[in-house]
Design an enzyme around this catalytic site. Structure first.
Site, PDB file in Angstrom:
ATOM      1  N   THR D  57      53.133  26.649  38.941  1.00  0.00           N
ATOM      2  CA  THR D  57      53.141  25.503  39.851  1.00  0.00           C
ATOM      3  C   THR D  57      54.580  25.148  40.202  1.00  0.00           C
ATOM      4  O   THR D  57      54.857  24.686  41.302  1.00  0.00           O
ATOM      5  CB  THR D  57      52.422  24.288  39.223  1.00  0.00           C
ATOM      6  OG1 THR D  57      53.144  23.818  38.087  1.00  0.00           O
ATOM      7  CG2 THR D  57      51.004  24.636  38.820  1.00  0.00           C
ATOM      8  N   ASP D  58      55.494  25.397  39.285  1.00  0.00           N
ATOM      9  CA  ASP D  58      56.909  25.140  39.572  1.00  0.00           C
ATOM     10  C   ASP D  58      57.389  25.996  40.745  1.00  0.00           C
ATOM     11  O   ASP D  58      58.195  25.549  41.565  1.00  0.00           O
ATOM     12  CB  ASP D  58      57.748  25.437  38.321  1.00  0.00           C
ATOM     13  CG  ASP D  58      59.197  25.038  38.501  1.00  0.00           C
ATOM     14  OD1 ASP D  58      59.480  23.824  38.443  1.00  0.00           O
ATOM     15  OD2 ASP D  58      60.038  25.929  38.741  1.00  0.00           O
ATOM     16  N   PHE D 158      26.199 -10.666  62.577  1.00  0.00           N
ATOM     17  CA  PHE D 158      25.385  -9.909  61.613  1.00  0.00           C
ATOM     18  C   PHE D 158      24.094 -10.682  61.355  1.00  0.00           C
ATOM     19  O   PHE D 158      24.107 -11.721  60.708  1.00  0.00           O
ATOM     20  CB  PHE D 158      26.155  -9.660  60.310  1.00  0.00           C
ATOM     21  CG  PHE D 158      25.429  -8.748  59.356  1.00  0.00           C
ATOM     22  CD1 PHE D 158      25.028  -7.470  59.739  1.00  0.00           C
ATOM     23  CD2 PHE D 158      25.114  -9.160  58.057  1.00  0.00           C
ATOM     24  CE1 PHE D 158      24.348  -6.636  58.860  1.00  0.00           C
ATOM     25  CE2 PHE D 158      24.440  -8.327  57.173  1.00  0.00           C
ATOM     26  CZ  PHE D 158      24.053  -7.056  57.577  1.00  0.00           C
ATOM     27  N   ARG D 175      31.663 -14.047  63.317  1.00  0.00           N
ATOM     28  CA  ARG D 175      32.365 -13.835  62.047  1.00  0.00           C
ATOM     29  C   ARG D 175      33.620 -12.986  62.280  1.00  0.00           C
ATOM     30  O   ARG D 175      33.779 -12.368  63.328  1.00  0.00           O
ATOM     31  CB  ARG D 175      31.450 -13.157  61.026  1.00  0.00           C
ATOM     32  CG  ARG D 175      30.974 -11.775  61.415  1.00  0.00           C
ATOM     33  CD  ARG D 175      30.278 -11.048  60.230  1.00  0.00           C
ATOM     34  NE  ARG D 175      30.043  -9.645  60.565  1.00  0.00           N
ATOM     35  CZ  ARG D 175      29.592  -8.714  59.734  1.00  0.00           C
ATOM     36  NH1 ARG D 175      29.273  -9.035  58.483  1.00  0.00           N
ATOM     37  NH2 ARG D 175      29.435  -7.456  60.111  1.00  0.00           N
ATOM     38  N   GLN D 223      28.666  -0.590  60.954  1.00  0.00           N
ATOM     39  CA  GLN D 223      28.218   0.778  61.255  1.00  0.00           C
ATOM     40  C   GLN D 223      28.346   1.075  62.745  1.00  0.00           C
ATOM     41  O   GLN D 223      28.708   2.182  63.153  1.00  0.00           O
ATOM     42  CB  GLN D 223      26.749   0.990  60.839  1.00  0.00           C
ATOM     43  CG  GLN D 223      26.513   1.170  59.354  1.00  0.00           C
ATOM     44  CD  GLN D 223      26.225  -0.118  58.616  1.00  0.00           C
ATOM     45  OE1 GLN D 223      26.658  -1.209  59.040  1.00  0.00           O
ATOM     46  NE2 GLN D 223      25.512  -0.034  57.508  1.00  0.00           N
ATOM     47  N   ASN D 249      34.444  -3.218  54.016  1.00  0.00           N
ATOM     48  CA  ASN D 249      34.336  -4.470  54.769  1.00  0.00           C
ATOM     49  C   ASN D 249      35.193  -5.509  54.063  1.00  0.00           C
ATOM     50  O   ASN D 249      34.831  -6.009  53.006  1.00  0.00           O
ATOM     51  CB  ASN D 249      32.854  -4.895  54.812  1.00  0.00           C
ATOM     52  CG  ASN D 249      32.591  -5.924  55.884  1.00  0.00           C
ATOM     53  OD1 ASN D 249      33.508  -6.635  56.301  1.00  0.00           O
ATOM     54  ND2 ASN D 249      31.348  -6.006  56.329  1.00  0.00           N
ATOM     55  N   HIS D 251      35.878  -8.678  53.475  1.00  0.00           N
ATOM     56  CA  HIS D 251      35.183  -9.934  53.765  1.00  0.00           C
ATOM     57  C   HIS D 251      36.147 -11.099  53.893  1.00  0.00           C
ATOM     58  O   HIS D 251      37.010 -11.307  53.032  1.00  0.00           O
ATOM     59  CB  HIS D 251      34.182 -10.256  52.654  1.00  0.00           C
ATOM     60  CG  HIS D 251      33.169  -9.190  52.434  1.00  0.00           C
ATOM     61  ND1 HIS D 251      32.296  -8.770  53.415  1.00  0.00           N
ATOM     62  CD2 HIS D 251      32.863  -8.439  51.335  1.00  0.00           C
ATOM     63  CE1 HIS D 251      31.507  -7.810  52.928  1.00  0.00           C
ATOM     64  NE2 HIS D 251      31.839  -7.592  51.672  1.00  0.00           N
TER      65      HIS D 251
END
Lengths: 302, 302, 302, 302
Positions: D57-58, D158, D175, D223, D249, D251
């Site tokens: 990985t190095d 909603f 809202r 949605q 969401n 809120h």
């Protein structure tokens, strides 16, 4: 219409539920973070905004809290099974429910002058995980843990690897091996109430096997250690068919102290620099022979 | 010049040092995060950019790693004392050094098939803290901890408070009391090598007293619990003169389940919602009678 | 009694308030995180748990929301002044109120098909800060910002520093200078309503001067840049007497590409490794000549 | 052997690369976080610890830095394509490479006294994402963004949802709708150098369409907004066949101020409480008609 709706799901995430059970003066805690995700007949809400088939996410939150009272919380997995069954069987448009739970462990404060058993300190080690999925006919339970940091201060080597023109790493014959284990294991339980594993025992034993395999493996690569941890679990826990790991290599580099006339030798108690980024990331699945891989690769690698 | 330079300091923060000590096959870990902060005769570097008096922060980093090898890490406090003395005594322009250290605890993995004692799992509970300040003549050592989450599931009330036109809170006669303890305690040690406390023992005992006082206090307010914790420490640990706490009230609100026909009563094992924000924040200092307060109020309240 | 109570304070932290103001179809947002901290005659609640003098933290939360409606949110500072005055003047046992506010900036989404001005995207750059303290007679307003990340890709050097036996750093004649600015500035406003600064204008201009000074300073040390930023603000903003900075040096190290036959030269567009830890940490106060330092050193250095 | 190895991958994660390009006195920045993940013929390293097929990985880290110099960084996607091709074509045991990149945007500081164009402030808004996968024959490029916080302060309703025995939510006719957009979009590019999209333009335009669709949609559900954002992108960007969103969401609850005699009405500029947890989580895929879904569901929902 040039576009169509693909896979989708919705629900209330991260409902923080604490349930206290009193057994006389002795109290018990279950401390959970519950996320609900539902899918089914949801085209209309996406196409037109009609919520006719939508049980509000707020209702799924209420259900989580009410169920904690009505059914109690025997284990995270059992609690998730209750919830998943409820959403799929009570709401015709919901075809699949996935419940994800994080659980935080507490231990008792053993204080001489305390009159009861109601004082706790959060354990703070790993976070326990459970995911329960139900589609009306089949069940899938995947449990796991994250944030379990382990270290072997010796018995780890790394050599014999490929060397290309970008390779500068020196081979290591005695290094620290440390990782922060994220693991998921899939149960072969198919929904039969008779056959249900004892989830809490299974969790404790699985964690124990994982830790022991880590400690007991003389490691030539983190991949080898990963495979040994998975094999140990599957060998000892017949209820588990698949284990998936995501293992960041928490590099501890030997500090070069030669400019200061100091020898920093592993054999003699060494000083390391614990690095943050970048880090090696080793991921893999171990399967019971003959079983199918079903834990998504992406579950662990974000 | 219409402006002048006020208080200033500089150094290398968050040097992550891991020191392994080998005692045969048994290894020991000290896992520290060390921050160095120096001040002194530093006007020129601010006014003109002349670095004539500036020991580079990179050098302070190197010193931390070299000292971990040369002097070992007996305790966080002892290590910080070595470092602070070095910077002030070796560099004429440096008049004050403040070393801050975080320490992470590890416990052994007790694996039957492991051949030595070199496997560890990070404890993961509180983070231990130490701050050592030296100005060439006087020493100040403040130790502490953070992230220690505790809960009493009963024996806590809250009533009899002021009610103004914005008060809507209902009085509570049986509530959860939970907090995430952040504490700092100041030692009365003045630099005499003969009188030096056993820092590790002091830490363990102070944490124990703090936990016991939390568990044993029947609480009418989080302030009362704070004061009891401070008093208990000062009563039992003569090396400590001052304790400062920052205690966020980790609210656990009883969920209203009446809309669902359920009674959610504390006496009968209740369901709580663990809230994130906002949270009550209770902060205060407890002093040995006759002693001066020196831990800054702002040390704990950010 | 062997212990006594020292400095203490309490309140509700992190009340997340969003206030929308409608000007026809055009909406305006103020998005705040408000923390209340009160102190005064609070011995009893610590010693005996008596809440007779305690206005509940829940009430302070309610007050924040009610005041956002009753008085509006003209600026964070103005809002904090209303709140601080209220708590100290309406509750006899409260002798001091400190209000801390974080503010998050939003900008409008300029969408052609949107019918009004009510769509926003969070700006996401720095967080604006304000702290208002009132003790019944004198006011102190400290404003500031954090998380403002800036970089000069050239015009920075570092050389001529002290070299001791632990120094290995090479001198640099063309380096990246980057930092994440945390700044606090103290106003000389003393509470006279006639003289009140225009807080929003003052904030915008102060941020502008800070950025310009950063960009225009050819830097021989981060301390020099710090002092220039402070001086620029005090020179241009007569309402400000003191500025305190905490500047982590976000190191960008030139990568050694010689092993791969590549020259990585700053003059020719270089590749850097952006390091996490450790980091240099430069902190300091700049004062208007003749003024007193009052921003606590610890305000910025945790 | 009772266990077998399933899917696995490894590499170096989070290589923080900053590339400066100089165009006279005008500098340009690319600021990336690059993660490499390789898979292929890796059974031995798991079963026996043999590293014969393992490129360290190095080395993958070194390659990232060297390629930034050798090939430059035209765009995140182009850089990832270079890297993915290199690993798969230069190392026989590597059969698949996946490069994930985060990109942080900077904007210029426009300072009157600055002599060049080399001063920057980090933009701080969204993080740009790119994922490039190559298996030796086919390419997949998925780009995206996260942390883009948006709000409509009105034009969201909603109502009309399912009500069961756990439903207490009141219907809402005005809202706040706010979310933190996490999006991924899949390109239909198949590897032909002639047809390669202009990645930076594509990103900017896709973000613009997403924001406009958010602002212009009168929303009856999150949605619906999700679907409109996806459709808008696919309608306008022919190079994209699939978009997947994860939309928490955020809120904002109207605060009940009636106990204080205040009316908190949306029509008149209201005060909201911005909640943390729990939160609704809406996730879904929008597809060009006739195209296959390939972005994993789990890519966005953790």
């Amino acid at each position: 219409m040039p576009t169509i709706l693909g896979q989708n799901q919705y629900g209330k995430a991260e409902n923080r539920v604490v349930k206290i059970t009193r057994d006389g003066a002795t109290h018990h805690i279950k401390d959970l973070n519950v996320s609900v995700s539902l899918s089914g007949d949801m085209d209309d809400v996406h196409y037109s905004g009609s919520n006719t088939n939508v049980l509000p996410t707020d209702t799924t939150k209420n259900t989580v809290y009410a169920f904690a009272k009505e059914h109690g919380v025997d284990s995270a997995e059992q609690f998730g099974i209750h919830l998943a069954r409820h959403f799929v069987t009570s709401q015709e448009p919901i075809h699949r429910a996935r419940i994800r739970i994080e659980e935080y462990a507490w231990e008792r404060i053993d204080a001489p002058g305390s009159e009861g058993e109601h004082s706790f300190v959060r354990r703070g080690q790993e976070t326990r995980l459970a995911q329960i999925t139900y589609d009306g006919s089949s069940w899938e339970v995947v449990s796991g843990l994250r944030d379990l940091v382990v270290m072997n201060s010796t018995d780890s080597e790394f050599w014999g690897y490929v060397k290309d023109k970008y390779t500068t790493l020196k081979e290591a014959y005695d290094r620290i091996l440390a990782t922060e284990v994220s693991a998921r294991w899939r149960y072969n339980w198919t929904g039969d109430a008779q056959d249900m594993p004892d989830w809490d025992t299974s969790y404790e034993q699985t964690k124990r096997h994982l830790l022991h395999a880590f400690a007991e493996t003389y490691s030539l690569s983190l991949q080898q250690t990963l495979y040994q941890m998975g094999t140990r679990i599957i060998d000892h826990r017949e209820e588990i068919d698949e284990v998936r790991f995501s293992l960041p290599n928490k590099h501890h580099f030997l500090v070069d102290l030669e400019p200061f006339g100091l020898k920093n030798d592993t054999a003699d108690g060494a000083v390391y620099y614990a690095a943050d980024r970048p880090y090696g990331l080793i991921e893999g699945t171990v399967l019971r022979d003959g079983c199918e891989a079903r834990i998504p690769a992406d579950l662990t690698n974000l």
